[in-house]
Design a protein around this motif. Structure first.
Motif, short mmCIF file in Angstrom:
data_model
loop_
_atom_site.label_atom_id
_atom_site.label_comp_id
_atom_site.label_asym_id
_atom_site.label_seq_id
_atom_site.Cartn_x
_atom_site.Cartn_y
_atom_site.Cartn_z
N TYR A 228 0.84 -1.18 0.00
CA TYR A 228 0.00 0.00 0.00
C TYR A 228 0.88 1.24 0.00
CZ TYR A 228 1.15 0.28 4.99
OH TYR A 228 1.82 0.37 6.18
N THR A 229 0.24 2.35 -0.32
CA THR A 229 0.85 3.67 -0.22
C THR A 229 -0.08 4.54 0.63
OG1 THR A 229 1.99 3.53 -2.34
CG2 THR A 229 1.53 5.73 -1.48
N GLU A 230 0.49 5.29 1.54
CA GLU A 230 -0.32 6.16 2.39
C GLU A 230 0.04 7.61 2.11
OE1 GLU A 230 -1.41 6.91 7.12
OE2 GLU A 230 -0.10 5.24 6.51
N GLN A 232 -0.68 11.56 3.41
CA GLN A 232 -1.16 12.37 4.53
C GLN A 232 -0.91 13.84 4.24
OE1 GLN A 232 1.07 10.46 7.86
NE2 GLN A 232 -0.95 10.11 8.75
N THR A 305 9.29 7.14 4.05
CA THR A 305 8.28 8.19 3.93
C THR A 305 8.96 9.46 3.46
OG1 THR A 305 6.94 7.24 5.71
CG2 THR A 305 6.50 9.52 5.11
N ARG A 343 -4.19 7.84 -4.61
CA ARG A 343 -4.54 8.28 -3.27
C ARG A 343 -4.85 9.78 -3.35
NH1 ARG A 343 -4.56 3.60 -2.82
NH2 ARG A 343 -3.52 2.25 -1.29
#
Length: 361
Positions: A228-230, A232, A305, A343
């Motif tokens: 996955y990629t998050e 924010q 990150t 995303r």
């Protein structure tokens, strides 16, 4: 009258050498038999199989699910438990009391069927313990790590089992006779005298093999980790720490909005991303107009990150707009939207004079 000396002496070339040849062959045969008797064939077979399994699963990394199951199933569900059984029960003829053998002494006989059942049971009990140890030490339970831990355990256990077996008298040591065991297994399955009982026995064997094969396949076949990629949207607090809060909700005309975009890559490999910062006008939940304010590229290593600071200036002079960040892990489409983004995240902004500031005046 005594015989002439030459009649009583047999020439060397005519002497019978059969006795010497037979004696040499007998000695050789006895030596081989002795070597077979003292060699723990079951332990040698265990080490050999584990070595072959390690080569197939770690070095060659075979892709065939059938072959991985064929070597992985006994490796996980037989070898560790059999090693423990061999350590605990090194003798075919047990001691009469524990005092004769020290702290760990075998005082009960264990049949081959009992050894096999204990091997499966102990293997099933050891695997969760291996998993807990791996998780505590490294944190990653993968097929190579599991195979390495199991092989190390078996090699160490076989060494201890061999030492305990050699301490027992030769005639009391446990020996595995394959031909005799196969004959006993055939009689157990087919010597019931009843076709119904034989069918039930075969059905139970097949069911057990299918169940163990399914579990073994799941354990030894590489499973894709969660990828996955998050994305924010963050701001800096008074202490300079990034927080997912305290977003600006108002900006003057021609004012700047400071946002920090954080992209966490858990895709299993380095991934290139593009972040599109877009100003959107929304009515009844639908975007009816949009303007791209910035595009920024990120190259993020697996497990890392990346942070990017953005100062964007909305084009609207007044009203409520949505500042959205659309993230793509490939080519950016001609019209970036929240529907085609990999995303996305957004904040709402009120453009124009601050009502609270006007009230204070």
């Amino acid at each position: 009258m005594s015989e002439p000396l030459e009649d009583r002496v047999t020439p060397l070339s005519m002497r019978d050498t059969t006795t010497n040849t037979t004696g040499s062959g007998t000695a050789t045969g006895q030596g081989i038999s002795r070597l077979v008797d003292i060699t723990p064939t079951d332990l040698v077979a265990t080490v050999s199989f584990v070595t072959v399994a390690a080569v197939c699963l770690l070095v060659v990394d075979v892709a065939s699910p059938f072959l991985r199951t064929a070597v992985g199933l006994p490796l996980l569900f037989l070898a560790p438990g059999y090693t423990v059984v061999a350590i605990l029960f090194p003798r075919a003829k047990p001691l009469e009391s524990a005092d004769e053998g020290g702290v760990v002494a075998q005082t009960v006989p264990v049949s081959d069927i009992e050894r096999l059942a204990l091997a499966f049971g102990l293997s099933a009990a050891l695997l969760p313990l291996f998993g807990l140890a791996i998780a505590a030490l490294s944190g990653g339970i993968t097929a190579p790590v599991v195979v390495t831990v199991v092989c190390t355990f078996v090699y160490s256990g076989v060494f201890v089992a061999a030492m305990r077996r050699f301490r027992a008298p030769t005639e009391d040591r446990y020996r595995f006779g394959l031909r005799r065991r196969l004959g006993g297994l055939r009689r157990s399955l087919f010597g019931t005298g009843s076709a119904v009982h034989t069918a039930v026995n075969l059905l139970l064997v097949v069911a057990m093999l299918v169940a163990l094969t399914s579990v073994g396949y799941a354990l030894v076949t590489p499973q894709d980790a969660e990828q996955y990629t998050e994305l924010q949207l963050l701001t800096e607090d008074d202490a300079g720490e990034y927080v997912a809060a305290e977003y600006p909700d108002h900006v003057d005309s021609d004012g700047n909005v400071a946002l920090t975009v954080a992209v966490e890559n858990q895709e299993g490999e380095r991934t290139d991303y593009t972040a599109v910062v877009q100003e959107q006008w929304v009515a009844d939940g639908d975007v009816f107009d949009r303007t791209t304010l910035e595009e920024t590229d990120y190259s993020v290593a697996d497990g890392e990150t990346a942070y990017g600071d953005h100062n964007v200036t909305p084009t609207a002079e007044s009203g409520t707009v949505r500042v959205a960040v659309l993230l793509y892990d490939g080519d950016v489409p001609d019209t970036p939207t929240t529907d085609n983004a990999y995303r996305y995240g957004y904040v709402w902004l009120e453009i124009g004079d601050d009502p609270e500031a006007l009230a204070d005046e």
